[in-house]
Design a protein around this motif. Structure first.
Motif, PDB file in Angstrom:
ATOM      1  N   ASN A  45      -5.878   4.371  -7.766  1.00 20.17           N
ATOM      2  CA  ASN A  45      -4.904   3.779  -6.837  1.00 20.17           C
ATOM      3  C   ASN A  45      -3.983   2.791  -7.542  1.00 20.17           C
ATOM      4  O   ASN A  45      -2.764   2.806  -7.355  1.00 20.17           O
ATOM      5  CB  ASN A  45      -5.667   3.066  -5.721  1.00 20.17           C
ATOM      6  N   TYR A  55       8.904 -11.100  -7.342  1.00 21.65           N
ATOM      7  CA  TYR A  55       8.422 -11.092  -5.954  1.00 21.65           C
ATOM      8  C   TYR A  55       8.026 -12.493  -5.501  1.00 21.65           C
ATOM      9  O   TYR A  55       8.370 -12.926  -4.401  1.00 21.65           O
ATOM     10  CB  TYR A  55       7.224 -10.145  -5.810  1.00 21.65           C
ATOM     11  N   ARG A  76      -4.152 -10.526  -5.238  1.00 19.14           N
ATOM     12  CA  ARG A  76      -3.623  -9.374  -4.481  1.00 19.14           C
ATOM     13  C   ARG A  76      -2.120  -9.181  -4.638  1.00 19.14           C
ATOM     14  O   ARG A  76      -1.566  -8.187  -4.183  1.00 19.14           O
ATOM     15  CB  ARG A  76      -3.964  -9.557  -2.997  1.00 19.14           C
ATOM     16  N   ALA A 120      11.109  -8.022  -2.373  1.00 19.43           N
ATOM     17  CA  ALA A 120       9.981  -8.945  -2.509  1.00 19.43           C
ATOM     18  C   ALA A 120       9.250  -9.084  -1.178  1.00 19.43           C
ATOM     19  O   ALA A 120       8.020  -9.076  -1.115  1.00 19.43           O
ATOM     20  CB  ALA A 120      10.483 -10.305  -2.968  1.00 19.43           C
ATOM     21  N   ASP A 121      10.030  -9.193  -0.123  1.00 21.02           N
ATOM     22  CA  ASP A 121       9.499  -9.318   1.237  1.00 21.02           C
ATOM     23  C   ASP A 121       8.593  -8.117   1.545  1.00 21.02           C
ATOM     24  O   ASP A 121       7.426  -8.262   1.937  1.00 21.02           O
ATOM     25  CB  ASP A 121      10.721  -9.369   2.182  1.00 21.02           C
ATOM     26  N   ASN A 122       9.111  -6.908   1.304  1.00 18.60           N
ATOM     27  CA  ASN A 122       8.341  -5.689   1.589  1.00 18.60           C
ATOM     28  C   ASN A 122       7.087  -5.608   0.728  1.00 18.60           C
ATOM     29  O   ASN A 122       6.001  -5.303   1.230  1.00 18.60           O
ATOM     30  CB  ASN A 122       9.201  -4.449   1.307  1.00 18.60           C
ATOM     31  N   HIS A 123       7.247  -5.906  -0.560  1.00 18.28           N
ATOM     32  CA  HIS A 123       6.111  -5.782  -1.466  1.00 18.28           C
ATOM     33  C   HIS A 123       4.978  -6.726  -1.059  1.00 18.28           C
ATOM     34  O   HIS A 123       3.822  -6.318  -0.961  1.00 18.28           O
ATOM     35  CB  HIS A 123       6.536  -6.088  -2.904  1.00 18.28           C
ATOM     36  N   LEU A 124       5.329  -7.987  -0.836  1.00 24.33           N
ATOM     37  CA  LEU A 124       4.277  -8.960  -0.518  1.00 24.33           C
ATOM     38  C   LEU A 124       3.647  -8.681   0.838  1.00 24.33           C
ATOM     39  O   LEU A 124       2.450  -8.860   1.026  1.00 24.33           O
ATOM     40  CB  LEU A 124       4.828 -10.382  -0.583  1.00 24.33           C
ATOM     41  N   ARG A 125       4.469  -8.222   1.784  1.00 23.59           N
ATOM     42  CA  ARG A 125       3.912  -7.908   3.105  1.00 23.59           C
ATOM     43  C   ARG A 125       2.869  -6.790   2.974  1.00 23.59           C
ATOM     44  O   ARG A 125       1.798  -6.836   3.555  1.00 23.59           O
ATOM     45  CB  ARG A 125       5.036  -7.491   4.056  1.00 23.59           C
ATOM     46  N   ALA A 185       1.284  -5.923   0.145  1.00 26.89           N
ATOM     47  CA  ALA A 185       0.177  -6.332  -0.722  1.00 26.89           C
ATOM     48  C   ALA A 185      -0.787  -7.261  -0.006  1.00 26.89           C
ATOM     49  O   ALA A 185      -1.996  -7.152  -0.177  1.00 26.89           O
ATOM     50  CB  ALA A 185       0.725  -7.013  -1.964  1.00 26.89           C
ATOM     51  N   LEU A 186      -0.264  -8.165   0.809  1.00 22.95           N
ATOM     52  CA  LEU A 186      -1.127  -9.190   1.404  1.00 22.95           C
ATOM     53  C   LEU A 186      -1.619  -8.843   2.805  1.00 22.95           C
ATOM     54  O   LEU A 186      -2.650  -9.317   3.233  1.00 22.95           O
ATOM     55  CB  LEU A 186      -0.395 -10.535   1.435  1.00 22.95           C
ATOM     56  N   VAL A 187      -0.872  -7.990   3.498  1.00 26.09           N
ATOM     57  CA  VAL A 187      -1.293  -7.662   4.868  1.00 26.09           C
ATOM     58  C   VAL A 187      -1.883  -6.266   4.939  1.00 26.09           C
ATOM     59  O   VAL A 187      -2.924  -6.034   5.517  1.00 26.09           O
ATOM     60  CB  VAL A 187      -0.103  -7.797   5.857  1.00 26.09           C
ATOM     61  N   GLU A 203      -3.180  -4.279   2.600  1.00 22.79           N
ATOM     62  CA  GLU A 203      -4.354  -4.020   1.768  1.00 22.79           C
ATOM     63  C   GLU A 203      -4.546  -2.543   1.466  1.00 22.79           C
ATOM     64  O   GLU A 203      -5.588  -1.972   1.769  1.00 22.79           O
ATOM     65  CB  GLU A 203      -5.624  -4.560   2.421  1.00 22.79           C
ATOM     66  N   PRO A 204      -3.562  -1.841   0.883  1.00 29.94           N
ATOM     67  CA  PRO A 204      -3.714  -0.415   0.618  1.00 29.94           C
ATOM     68  C   PRO A 204      -4.848  -0.113  -0.363  1.00 29.94           C
ATOM     69  O   PRO A 204      -5.468   0.918  -0.259  1.00 29.94           O
ATOM     70  CB  PRO A 204      -2.365  -0.009   0.015  1.00 29.94           C
ATOM     71  N   VAL A 205      -5.149  -1.059  -1.265  1.00 34.56           N
ATOM     72  CA  VAL A 205      -6.187  -0.818  -2.272  1.00 34.56           C
ATOM     73  C   VAL A 205      -7.543  -0.585  -1.598  1.00 34.56           C
ATOM     74  O   VAL A 205      -8.241   0.367  -1.899  1.00 34.56           O
ATOM     75  CB  VAL A 205      -6.275  -2.024  -3.236  1.00 34.56           C
ATOM     76  N   VAL A 231      -7.458   3.002   0.341  1.00 33.54           N
ATOM     77  CA  VAL A 231      -7.271   4.266  -0.390  1.00 33.54           C
ATOM     78  C   VAL A 231      -8.255   4.404  -1.532  1.00 33.54           C
ATOM     79  O   VAL A 231      -8.924   5.423  -1.663  1.00 33.54           O
ATOM     80  CB  VAL A 231      -5.813   4.357  -0.922  1.00 33.54           C
TER      81      VAL A 231
END
Lengths: 419, 78
Positions: A4, A267, A418, B59-64, B66-68, B70-72, B75
């Motif tokens: 992943n 970011y 994260r 940045a907004d999309n990435h952090l949202r 990553a932090l909300v 939790e795809p890791v 998947v």
């Protein structure tokens, strides 16, 4: 490394390559277009819109129309210069060029009398600020969680108050409004914060010009130096990003410095800066209240009644905060995805930020056209504004780095992991 | 007349600054890597507010996510 994580990295690299290739193609495929009609049409629309308002307010709409051509021409020229590739990449925006152009005219041949009715600094700034309010979406402050709020919303006001106090008590800067405008400019987010604060504390045109000028110079320096210090120290990019986002004044320079270091730094830097941008509304309100209650008084020592505070309070702040609250609620009601499409990409990108940019540009033309070099140099006497900026920024650099380290690596390392 | 000459001279200085000085400075060792990075990645370093710079939206999309999102955990979990 998990599959992943590998996939995520591959996707990021693919997006980055796509963007780099897209930018290269744009350069190759550049064609000449005749776009002269757009600025002419836009200028005529703005002229008519403002002339109607000026006519209603003071009955001098036709005088305004006669002078608006020069003001608008200088604004278009400034945008044109700021669009030059090297100038843009160096981060020197329209504000610097438009003030320079205005100063060149007003301090050589003088501003023509017929153009003076169109020099409406307050009118353009306050209209632009109300539109800026629509871009302040309070929901965005939660994106990076408590560490981001600490770096942007706790450190920034502390730096602002300490710098202002330092200017008043140690440097003994004569003008409180210059001290406040410079402190906000340096601690919050550069030019946009300077405009908002200068408006609420009644700073003069020369004071705003000085604050913006100092900020633009130091922003260019910090944009180059800070990422190189981070690289030289082999600093973690989350920490480096938070440091840059919290300290480099201008928003564009933060993006440039962050992108130079890498995606993670970009970011974090961009998000911290965005949260800090949103603080403008609160800072403007707090400064307006403080000025009405403690500074803007005719008789020192006299108690100020609530009615008097309200009378002195700059009313455009209501429009500024009102627009922010309405758009924030709309964004929240629509949810993140729909809100991004409808509010961020629709109403803000397609409408408010374009007009706000032009209104600020027209305001800076007006400032340049009505600023006297002699008055400007009087404020610079003794170099106190520069000393204030350097001392305040040094404190900002130390406190932001310490807080970012504590927040991202000691208190909330799980969030850092994260990102 | 003297004032018009001063205006003309300041215009010449402006044109030289934009057309010669800034491109030259941008090629200097200290500035070049950053300028090149901005040009390659299409970063607009002149933005006044976060809405002026498209990197902020990313940045907004990435952090949202990553932090909300939790795809890791979802998947790669199993």
């Amino acid at each position: 490394m998990s599959r992943n994580a590998a996939a995520e990295r591959a996707i990021r690299e693919y997006i980055r390559d796509l963007r780099v290739r897209g930018n290269k193609l744009k350069k190759i495929d550049t064609k000449a277009y005749n776009q002269l009609g757009y600025p002419v049409g836009f200028g005529l629309s703005l002229a008519l819109l403002f002339a109607v308002v000026v006519q209603v307010m003071s009955g001098k709409g036709s005088d305004f129309l006669k002078g608006f051509g020069l003001v608008y021409l200088l604004a278009v020229t400034a945008y044109f210069i700021a669009g030059q590739a090297d100038v843009k990449a160096m981060g020197i925006g329209y504000a610097a060029w438009v003030i320079t152009l205005g100063l060149m005219i007003s301090n050589t041949v003088g501003t023509p009398t017929w153009a003076k009715p169109a020099i409406q600094v307050e009118f353009y700034i306050k209209t632009g600020l109300v539109l800026l309010g629509a871009e302040i979406l309070f929901g965005k402050i939660l994106i990076i969680g408590i560490p981001g709020i600490f770096v942007a919303w706790v450190v920034t006001p502390i730096v602002l108050v300490v710098t202002y106090w330092f200017g008043q008590t140690v440097l003994k800067i004569e003008s409180k409004s210059l001290n406040m405008t410079l402190s906000a400019d340096m601690s919050v987010c550069g030019v946009s914060a300077a405009i908002a604060t200068a408006s609420v504390c009644g700073a003069s045109k020369e004071e705003l010009t000085l604050a913006v000028g100092i900020s633009l110079i130091f922003t260019s320096i910090m944009m180059v130096i800070l990422p190189n210090i981070i690289l030289a120290l082999d600093m973690n990019h989350v920490l480096g990003g938070a440091w840059m986002g919290g300290t480099i004044d201008s928003t564009g320079a933060v993006a440039a410095a962050g992108a130079f270091l890498g995606e993670k730094a970009l970011y974090v830097a961009a998000t911290i800066k965005m949260i800090q941008n949103i603080l403008i509304g609160v800072i403007a309100l707090a400064v307006a209240w403080y000025w009405a209650k403690h500074v803007d008084r005719s008789n020192a020592g006299q108690q100020v009644s609530a009615m008097e505070i309200w009378r002195r309070f700059p009313k455009f702040i209501i429009g500024f905060l009102g627009a922010s609250i309405v758009f924030s609620l709309l964004y929240h009601a629509l949810g993140d995805d729909m809100g991004t499409v409808m509010v961020s990409h629709g109403a803000i990108d397609g409408w408010s930020k374009i007009f706000r940019g032009w209104f600020f540009c027209l305001a800076f033309v007006s400032i340049g056209l009505s600023t006297d070099f002699k008055m400007l140099s009087r404020h610079l006497a003794g170099g106190k504004p520069v000393i204030l900026y350097v001392c305040g920024q040094s404190f900002n650099l130390l406190l932001t780095l310490l807080t970012a380290y504590l927040m991202f690596f000691v208190v909330f390392p799980n969030i850092t992991a994260r990102i | 007349m003297k004032n018009w000459i001063r205006l003309g001279l300041s215009l010449v200085v402006l044109v030289v600054t934009v057309g010669v000085l800034i491109p030259w400075v941008s090629e200097l060792g200290v500035f070049r890597p950053l300028v090149q990075s901005n040009m390659e990645k299409g970063v607009d370093a002149t933005g006044l507010f976060y809405t002026d710079t498209r990197e902020f939206s990313g940045a907004d999309n990435h952090l949202r996510n990553a932090l909300v999102g939790e795809p890791v955990a979802h998947v790669a979990g199993h």
